[in-house]
Design a protein around this motif. Structure first.
Motif, mmCIF file in Angstrom:
data_model
loop_
_atom_site.group_PDB
_atom_site.id
_atom_site.type_symbol
_atom_site.label_atom_id
_atom_site.label_comp_id
_atom_site.label_asym_id
_atom_site.label_seq_id
_atom_site.Cartn_x
_atom_site.Cartn_y
_atom_site.Cartn_z
ATOM 1 N N UNK A 285 0.827 -1.204 0.000
ATOM 2 C CA UNK A 285 0.000 0.000 0.000
ATOM 3 C C UNK A 285 0.862 1.256 0.000
ATOM 4 N N UNK A 286 1.867 1.298 0.871
ATOM 5 C CA UNK A 286 2.707 2.495 0.966
ATOM 6 C C UNK A 286 3.491 2.739 -0.322
ATOM 7 N N UNK A 287 3.964 1.684 -0.949
ATOM 8 C CA UNK A 287 4.719 1.844 -2.196
ATOM 9 C C UNK A 287 3.826 2.400 -3.296
ATOM 10 N N UNK A 288 2.598 1.881 -3.380
ATOM 11 C CA UNK A 288 1.644 2.389 -4.375
ATOM 12 C C UNK A 288 1.271 3.834 -4.051
ATOM 13 N N UNK A 289 1.023 4.106 -2.783
ATOM 14 C CA UNK A 289 0.661 5.456 -2.324
ATOM 15 C C UNK A 289 1.796 6.441 -2.590
ATOM 16 N N UNK A 290 3.027 6.037 -2.270
ATOM 17 C CA UNK A 290 4.165 6.946 -2.394
ATOM 18 C C UNK A 290 4.351 7.487 -3.788
ATOM 19 N N UNK B 19 12.822 7.669 7.954
ATOM 20 C CA UNK B 19 13.305 6.530 7.175
ATOM 21 C C UNK B 19 12.137 5.852 6.468
ATOM 22 N N UNK B 20 11.045 5.634 7.197
ATOM 23 C CA UNK B 20 9.883 4.970 6.612
ATOM 24 C C UNK B 20 9.339 5.748 5.420
ATOM 25 N N UNK B 21 9.186 7.043 5.588
ATOM 26 C CA UNK B 21 8.600 7.852 4.520
ATOM 27 C C UNK B 21 9.522 7.906 3.308
ATOM 28 N N UNK C 60 11.534 5.491 2.527
ATOM 29 C CA UNK C 60 11.450 4.150 1.945
ATOM 30 C C UNK C 60 10.361 4.084 0.885
ATOM 31 N N UNK C 61 9.258 4.778 1.130
ATOM 32 C CA UNK C 61 8.131 4.777 0.191
ATOM 33 C C UNK C 61 8.252 5.869 -0.870
ATOM 34 N N UNK C 62 9.331 6.635 -0.839
ATOM 35 C CA UNK C 62 9.542 7.757 -1.765
ATOM 36 C C UNK C 62 8.391 8.764 -1.700
ATOM 37 N N UNK C 63 7.892 8.958 -0.491
ATOM 38 C CA UNK C 63 6.843 9.938 -0.227
ATOM 39 C C UNK C 63 7.527 11.275 0.030
ATOM 40 N N UNK C 64 7.340 12.222 -0.865
ATOM 41 C CA UNK C 64 8.096 13.473 -0.824
ATOM 42 C C UNK C 64 7.330 14.646 -0.208
ATOM 43 N N UNK C 65 6.217 14.375 0.470
ATOM 44 C CA UNK C 65 5.421 15.470 1.036
ATOM 45 C C UNK C 65 6.257 16.308 2.004
ATOM 46 N N UNK C 66 6.247 17.623 1.811
ATOM 47 C CA UNK C 66 7.098 18.532 2.575
ATOM 48 C C UNK C 66 6.833 18.477 4.078
ATOM 49 N N UNK C 67 5.572 18.251 4.465
ATOM 50 C CA UNK C 67 5.207 18.322 5.880
ATOM 51 C C UNK C 67 5.919 17.267 6.720
ATOM 52 N N UNK C 68 6.482 16.228 6.060
ATOM 53 C CA UNK C 68 7.149 15.170 6.807
ATOM 54 C C UNK C 68 8.661 15.392 6.933
ATOM 55 N N UNK C 69 9.240 16.229 6.090
ATOM 56 C CA UNK C 69 10.694 16.320 6.000
ATOM 57 C C UNK C 69 11.267 17.702 6.273
#
Length: 350
Positions: A69-74, A220-222, A224-233
């Motif tokens: 799910x996370x990979x598809x979502x990311x 690390x988790x985020x 891993x999923x290549x989730x680039x949302x600014x609010x997390x980083x």
């Protein structure tokens, strides 16, 4: 000269029917699986043991359903939610072909709804996202909606279109993996004796264990999923935001809560569907997550005597173990301790 960088889509960039073929297909490896296990400590036997998985008809241990799910979502984040304020909810999610290490997933999303918020600064974008493997087989088909900033607050509001989304995924829509047979299921190795028949509608299960979120782990988790949302980083952007600090990716809470649910629901061999879900409040590093589940419905699987399905409400709260406090206050809003209210369906042996 035109900019070569991508600032992401803002609310006024979306249109109904818009299709986005997301960049960077992702080949999932055993390294990803090991890192996912290290982050959440999931103990479900089917995704931990090749031999256990083969005994019940899989080709080997499939990757955890939520890792898929996370990979598809990311994949969707750079196009859908790079400029998001918050991911708001899910509906109509169906898991398809199992994902194995070595499989490559890619995602296509279609805009199905738009609604500008009354403040004129943000709007809600609804998308249907479909993840497929390298053979074109559907691995996940789900809907979500996200609040996105406007680039120009004076930009005219689009016509409001709200998609019709199912409240519950019917058993007839479940995609049972080919060859899956739970008649030889080993309850001792799975770590739980409880079958479909042992659960009752209305039953609440306190998963007991807690897990504290560390800043480094969720980043690390985020990544891993290549989730680039600014609010997390981006702490610079976060400092200027509402909370003044980085938010934990909502999916991180889902995975933590699902891993904790092993204590009480250890024989949930596969997630069949995501019916609904809300990230009730933001989570931050330092929060300790506890979880409990309520059995909402029990489904027979057409033509199957070896398995049934449980529709579950999975609730994650911070810094409090009690399961009987009201989830919502008198004003109808979620209690600040409630982080996740997740409605999903699992397959479980009979």
């Amino acid at each position: 000269m035109a900019s070569k960088t991508n600032p992401g889509n803002f609310f006024e960039d979306f249109r109904i029917g818009q299709e986005m073929r997301h960049a960077t297909p992702r080949t999932i490896t055993t390294g990803d699986v090991a890192l996912y296990t290290g982050l959440y400590g999931s103990r479900f036997a089917v995704s931990s043991s090749d031999e256990f998985a083969r005994q019940i008809g899989f080709d080997g241990a499939p990757v955890d359903d939520l890792l898929a799910f996370h990979m598809v979502f990311g994949k969707t984040v750079p196009d859908v939610s790079l400029n998001a304020v918050a991911n708001l909810g899910y509906a109509g999610g169906v898991f398809g072909a199992p994902v194995y290490p070595g499989d490559t997933v890619s995602t296509v999303s279609t805009v199905t709804g738009l609604k500008e918020n009354s403040n004129g600064k943000t709007g809600v974008v609804y998308v249907n996202s479909v993840g497929r493997n390298q053979r074109g087989e559907m691995v996940l088909d789900y809907n979500r909606w996200v609040m996105v900033r406007k680039r120009d607050e004076n930009a005219p509001a689009p016509e409001t279109v709200l998609p019709e989304l199912p409240k519950v995924v019917a058993p007839e829509a479940f995609q049972i993996p080919k060859g899956l047979d739970l008649s030889a299921y080993d309850y001792e190795l799975a770590g739980s004796p409880h079958r479909w028949d042992d659960y009752a509608v209305g039953e609440k299960i306190d998963h007991i264990d807690g897990m504290t979120i560390e800043e480094a782990e969720h980043q690390i988790a985020t990544r891993l999923y290549q989730n680039t949302a600014k609010v997390h980083f981006d702490q610079v952007a976060a400092t200027a935001g509402r909370f003044g600090k980085r938010l934990i990716y909502g999916g991180h809470i889902i995975s933590l809560a699902r891993a904790l649910s092993f204590n009480g629901l250890g024989n949930g061999v596969r997630i069949a569907a995501i019916n609904a879900g809300a990230h009730a409040n933001p989570a931050f590093a330092g929060n300790t997550i506890f979880a409990w589940s309520e059995v909402l419905e029990k489904f027979e699987i057409p033509g199957r005597r070896d398995m049934g399905a449980l529709r579950l409400r999975l609730v994650a709260v911070r810094d409090q173990r009690a399961i009987d406090f009201p989830l919502r206050n008198t004003d109808g809003k979620y209690d600040p301790k409630v982080l996740l209210d997740f409605d999903y369906t699992i397959l479980i042996p009979k």
